[in-house]
Design a protein around this motif. Structure first.
Motif, PDB file in Angstrom:
ATOM      1  N   ALA A 154       0.812  -1.202   0.000  1.00 44.82           N
ATOM      2  CA  ALA A 154       0.000   0.000   0.000  1.00 44.82           C
ATOM      3  C   ALA A 154       0.853   1.262   0.000  1.00 44.82           C
ATOM      4  N   VAL A 193       5.792   2.114  -7.007  1.00 48.65           N
ATOM      5  CA  VAL A 193       6.051   1.063  -7.983  1.00 48.65           C
ATOM      6  C   VAL A 193       7.429   1.180  -8.640  1.00 48.65           C
ATOM      7  N   SER A 228      -8.235  -2.579  -4.030  1.00 48.07           N
ATOM      8  CA  SER A 228      -8.641  -2.370  -2.649  1.00 48.07           C
ATOM      9  C   SER A 228      -9.516  -3.531  -2.196  1.00 48.07           C
ATOM     10  N   GLY A 275      -8.456  -6.335   0.798  1.00 49.36           N
ATOM     11  CA  GLY A 275      -9.350  -6.581   1.918  1.00 49.36           C
ATOM     12  C   GLY A 275      -9.830  -8.017   1.937  1.00 49.36           C
ATOM     13  N   ILE A 299      -6.046  -2.725  11.011  1.00 50.30           N
ATOM     14  CA  ILE A 299      -6.814  -3.538  10.063  1.00 50.30           C
ATOM     15  C   ILE A 299      -6.449  -5.020  10.170  1.00 50.30           C
ATOM     16  N   SER A 328     -14.468  -5.647   3.070  1.00 47.10           N
ATOM     17  CA  SER A 328     -13.190  -5.921   2.409  1.00 47.10           C
ATOM     18  C   SER A 328     -12.778  -4.724   1.562  1.00 47.10           C
ATOM     19  N   PHE A 329     -13.730  -4.227   0.819  1.00 45.99           N
ATOM     20  CA  PHE A 329     -13.457  -3.055  -0.011  1.00 45.99           C
ATOM     21  C   PHE A 329     -13.080  -1.848   0.844  1.00 45.99           C
ATOM     22  N   PHE A 373     -11.709  -1.800   3.911  1.00 42.20           N
ATOM     23  CA  PHE A 373     -10.375  -1.935   4.502  1.00 42.20           C
ATOM     24  C   PHE A 373      -9.291  -1.669   3.467  1.00 42.20           C
ATOM     25  N   GLY A 374      -9.436  -2.262   2.311  1.00 36.92           N
ATOM     26  CA  GLY A 374      -8.449  -2.028   1.260  1.00 36.92           C
ATOM     27  C   GLY A 374      -8.376  -0.555   0.893  1.00 36.92           C
ATOM     28  N   SER A 375      -9.525   0.085   0.850  1.00 37.45           N
ATOM     29  CA  SER A 375      -9.560   1.497   0.488  1.00 37.45           C
ATOM     30  C   SER A 375      -8.961   2.378   1.569  1.00 37.45           C
ATOM     31  N   TYR A 388      -6.351   1.636   3.312  1.00 42.21           N
ATOM     32  CA  TYR A 388      -4.918   1.639   3.002  1.00 42.21           C
ATOM     33  C   TYR A 388      -4.616   2.623   1.877  1.00 42.21           C
ATOM     34  N   ASP A 389      -5.476   2.603   0.877  1.00 42.38           N
ATOM     35  CA  ASP A 389      -5.221   3.444  -0.289  1.00 42.38           C
ATOM     36  C   ASP A 389      -5.126   4.922   0.091  1.00 42.38           C
ATOM     37  N   THR A 440      -3.806   6.169   2.616  1.00 41.46           N
ATOM     38  CA  THR A 440      -2.513   6.496   3.224  1.00 41.46           C
ATOM     39  C   THR A 440      -1.343   6.368   2.254  1.00 41.46           C
ATOM     40  N   ALA A 441      -1.625   5.954   1.035  1.00 45.16           N
ATOM     41  CA  ALA A 441      -0.539   5.747   0.076  1.00 45.16           C
ATOM     42  C   ALA A 441       0.175   7.058  -0.223  1.00 45.16           C
ATOM     43  N   PRO A 442       1.478   7.007  -0.460  1.00 45.28           N
ATOM     44  CA  PRO A 442       2.223   8.235  -0.749  1.00 45.28           C
ATOM     45  C   PRO A 442       1.823   8.810  -2.102  1.00 45.28           C
ATOM     46  N   ASP A 458       3.519   9.763  -4.617  1.00 41.58           N
ATOM     47  CA  ASP A 458       4.234   9.319  -5.818  1.00 41.58           C
ATOM     48  C   ASP A 458       4.124   7.810  -6.037  1.00 41.58           C
ATOM     49  N   ILE A 459       3.102   7.203  -5.452  1.00 42.19           N
ATOM     50  CA  ILE A 459       3.028   5.749  -5.488  1.00 42.19           C
ATOM     51  C   ILE A 459       3.041   5.175  -6.904  1.00 42.19           C
ATOM     52  N   PHE A 460       2.482   5.915  -7.860  1.00 36.40           N
ATOM     53  CA  PHE A 460       2.396   5.386  -9.221  1.00 36.40           C
ATOM     54  C   PHE A 460       3.441   5.996 -10.152  1.00 36.40           C
ATOM     55  N   ALA A 495     -11.561   6.717  -6.497  1.00 34.05           N
ATOM     56  CA  ALA A 495     -11.580   5.260  -6.618  1.00 34.05           C
ATOM     57  C   ALA A 495     -12.592   4.668  -5.648  1.00 34.05           C
TER      58      ALA A 495
END
Lengths: 242, 242
Positions: free
Chosen positions: A125, A129, A165, A169, B121, B165-166, B168-170, B172-173, B175-177, B179-181, B225
């Motif tokens: 997360a 990349v 996401s 999860g 989480i 599930s969605f 929890f995954g979101s 995390y998203d 908090t992503a930095p 420049d993640i991509f 997203a």
DNA sequence: CTAGCTAAATGAATGGCATTCATTTAGTGG
DNA sequence: CCACTAAATGAATGCCATTCATTTAGCTAG
């Protein structure tokens, strides 16, 4: 750069005979590929709690401090493992066939890979990349698949992020204990929830014979929830295509 | 059992004057509510890295070992915090109004609460609800909402699990930095992905003025997203109702 | 009233962990 | 051949969760 299988071969055999004396050895003992392979083996044998720098060093027949000539921190080891795992995710569906089936194949394999490696999810997360070539390769294939399927350019990344996401999860959900929804003594005060839990486990248990061990029962419930959410996302996101 | 606010009041003031002598004090210094409150304050001040048993003890003006008279392990502290946070999730929509809006309100607040507490989480995912009354209460309200909205009994838990599930995954998203991509030097070999990233950030940046700091840029992308996936799930899952 | 039990605190270990540093040795480029 | 860099060892550091012996306070049975 190579010398991979040498390091690998040594690490697989359970321990070298005599001590290596201090100082730089003639042939390098460590490299990133060897460290990655050893970390994966260690994880599969002892789980993520067993993945310590000391244990990793021992498996590679090396002093713990030697690892720091190749990685800056333990986080880097996790990153190496994570990127390797990404290469196991099945993106072959995007080469041919419908977008829907490609997403299904990709999502199920993605979930299955990381269900066995949930401690890496927090790493992913936060992981740019840039440092993860396999991860980047996966995104390229998937992006191209979405693009070819008629997704508008601006919608591709959000759609992938939404799916991911859900996948992350859901990977956690696979690892949940069997009794996670057992309300115990408070069952009386939560009638709707208790009833819902009962009938959902009855429903998933009915698909195969009754009296199951129960361990795979959780797996079937996790699969049912994943299927449900994935199909909703596939049809909802698919509507974005032009 | 109570004496909560006493412990609270003491913990808030930065340090008691003289040492407490060994032995049981006349009035109990610690209780679960006080420990929970101190843990939350510590987390908000220093983050989860700063949440150590030693720091927690210091904040409560107590020896670290005293904590173990009230919790069996650090995991229990996390559990207390987690259950408290669940009470902050907004389930009020399920009391009145449409199912769709209730789910939206619930899901957004749920994501927002845990985006600030992602280290919990993995705890939630493994936590039997038995030991978490607030969590159980949330599930009860949500289950009832789904039931009243016409969901078939067996479909309620899978639907909630898919949404969670969605969520929890979101979380995390979020908090992503920023420049993640950023694909960096490999951008040439990943043309589709690079183009998709560019146009998605342009699209979300366009909604507000350009030249933004960039920190909230990530937040807007995460929101986009999340909205996309949530709407897909709401309409897909909503179709299960009779 | 008091003897004994239990709860709740202190303070001193313990062992594991990631990481750092000084040191040693091996190859390499000027 | 000399300096530099890379790659190993081994000893130390500091943090962290947890345990244990000990102390003290209050409650309760006789």
């Amino acid at each position: 750069m190579p010398a991979v299988s040498a390091a690998q071969g040594r690490s697989t055999s359970t321990a070298a005979g005599q001590r290596r004396r201090a100082g730089r050895p003639s042939a390098a003992v460590l490299d990133k590929a060897g460290i990655t392979a050893a970390a994966l083996e260690l994880v599969s044998r002892k789980g993520y709690d067993g993945l310590t720098m000391a244990a990793l060093a021992k498996m590679l027949d090396v002093a713990p401090s030697a690892l720091y000539n190749h990685v800056a921190a333990k986080q880097d080891v996790l990153l190496l493992v994570e990127d390797h795992l990404m290469s196991l995710v099945n993106v072959s569906g995007f080469e041919a066939g419908s977008w829907e089936d490609a997403v299904r194949t990709w999502a199920w394999s993605y979930r299955d890979v990381f269900a066995a490696h949930t401690p890496l999810i927090p790493v992913i997360a936060v992981l740019p990349v840039t440092d993860a070539p396999q991860t980047l390769a996966m995104y390229e294939t998937v992006s191209k698949g979405f693009s070819d399927a008629g997704f508008p350019q601006e919608g591709i990344v959000p759609a992938i992020v939404a799916l991911e996401s859900f996948i992350f999860g859901s990977a956690y959900d696979v690892t949940a204990p069997e009794d996670i929804f057992e309300s115990g003594s408070m069952a009386d005060s939560t009638p709707h929830f208790t009833a819902a839990v009962r009938s959902s486990s009855a429903a998933s248990g009915a698909s195969a014979g009754i009296g199951e061990p129960g361990r795979q029962e959780r797996g079937r419930q996790a699969d049912a929830a994943f299927r449900l959410g994935l199909e909703a996302l596939v049809s909802g996101l698919g509507a974005l295509r032009s």
